[in-house]
Design a protein around this motif. Structure first.
Motif, PDB file in Angstrom:
ATOM      1  N   ILE A 132       2.334   1.940  -3.497  1.00  0.00           N
ATOM      2  CA  ILE A 132       1.293   2.483  -4.381  1.00  0.00           C
ATOM      3  C   ILE A 132       1.002   3.935  -4.015  1.00  0.00           C
ATOM      4  O   ILE A 132       0.963   4.814  -4.874  1.00  0.00           O
ATOM      5  CB  ILE A 132       0.011   1.625  -4.299  1.00  0.00           C
ATOM      6  N   ILE A 192     -11.193   1.940  -7.251  1.00  0.00           N
ATOM      7  CA  ILE A 192     -10.458   1.099  -6.299  1.00  0.00           C
ATOM      8  C   ILE A 192     -10.347  -0.319  -6.835  1.00  0.00           C
ATOM      9  O   ILE A 192      -9.266  -0.918  -6.822  1.00  0.00           O
ATOM     10  CB  ILE A 192     -11.155   1.127  -4.920  1.00  0.00           C
ATOM     11  N   TYR A 233       0.832  -1.201   0.000  1.00  0.00           N
ATOM     12  CA  TYR A 233       0.000   0.000   0.000  1.00  0.00           C
ATOM     13  C   TYR A 233       0.873   1.260   0.000  1.00  0.00           C
ATOM     14  O   TYR A 233       0.535   2.258  -0.635  1.00  0.00           O
ATOM     15  CB  TYR A 233      -0.986   0.005   1.174  1.00  0.00           C
ATOM     16  N   THR A 258      -5.935  -1.186  -2.073  1.00  0.00           N
ATOM     17  CA  THR A 258      -6.150   0.056  -2.825  1.00  0.00           C
ATOM     18  C   THR A 258      -7.119   0.983  -2.088  1.00  0.00           C
ATOM     19  O   THR A 258      -6.972   2.203  -2.159  1.00  0.00           O
ATOM     20  CB  THR A 258      -6.654  -0.230  -4.255  1.00  0.00           C
ATOM     21  N   LEU A 305      -8.007  -0.464 -10.015  1.00  0.00           N
ATOM     22  CA  LEU A 305      -6.595  -0.360  -9.643  1.00  0.00           C
ATOM     23  C   LEU A 305      -6.109  -1.662  -9.009  1.00  0.00           C
ATOM     24  O   LEU A 305      -5.021  -2.146  -9.319  1.00  0.00           O
ATOM     25  CB  LEU A 305      -6.374   0.821  -8.697  1.00  0.00           C
ATOM     26  N   ALA A 306      -6.933  -2.244  -8.144  1.00  0.00           N
ATOM     27  CA  ALA A 306      -6.574  -3.514  -7.505  1.00  0.00           C
ATOM     28  C   ALA A 306      -6.364  -4.609  -8.549  1.00  0.00           C
ATOM     29  O   ALA A 306      -5.385  -5.366  -8.488  1.00  0.00           O
ATOM     30  CB  ALA A 306      -7.647  -3.923  -6.503  1.00  0.00           C
TER      31      ALA A 306
END
Length: 126
Positions: free
Chosen positions: A17, A39, A14, A53, A42-43
């Motif tokens: 990112i 979310i 995390y 995310t 992106l994940a």
């Protein structure tokens, strides 16, 4: 913006990112008002948990880098020049602190470190 995750990094996923998104905003690669991937999207793209995310977006929102509107998504927040400036300073201070700790471990004193910095600055001025 492309996000690269390193499994060999000591930083949690995390944080990697979050730092890359924040960096993109600070370098203005991500512009004010620009829509970020969802979310879930992106994940999926990064092959990480949706919870990972979500944590990234939650923290970026708390820090004022993004805003989330229910049903519309997450967007780069309007520029707050003071916040951006402070964040940039904090990043530099963190790196300088790491360099100083490494220098002390290697037996390099302040004067030697200053000299190294002077050389780097002089090379950059050329």
């Amino acid at each position: 913006m492309k996000i690269i995750i390193k499994n060999s990094s000591e930083q949690p996923l995390y944080q990697q990112i979050k730092d890359q998104i924040k960096g993109g905003i600070l370098r203005q690669e991500l512009k004010e008002g620009e829509k970020l991937p969802s979310i879930r999207s992106l994940a999926n793209d990064l092959h990480v948990s949706v919870l990972t995310t979500k944590r990234v977006y939650d923290e970026l929102e708390k820090e004022g880098f993004i805003v989330t509107t229910v049903g519309k998504g997450s967007f780069v927040a309007s520029e707050n020049l003071e916040m951006l400036s402070e964040s940039k300073r904090h990043m530099i201070e963190k790196k300088l602190s790491e360099v100083w700790q490494m220098s002390k471990t290697l037996g390099i004193n302040k004067e030697e470190l200053y000299l190294m910095m002077d050389i780097i600055f002089a090379e950059d001025d050329e």
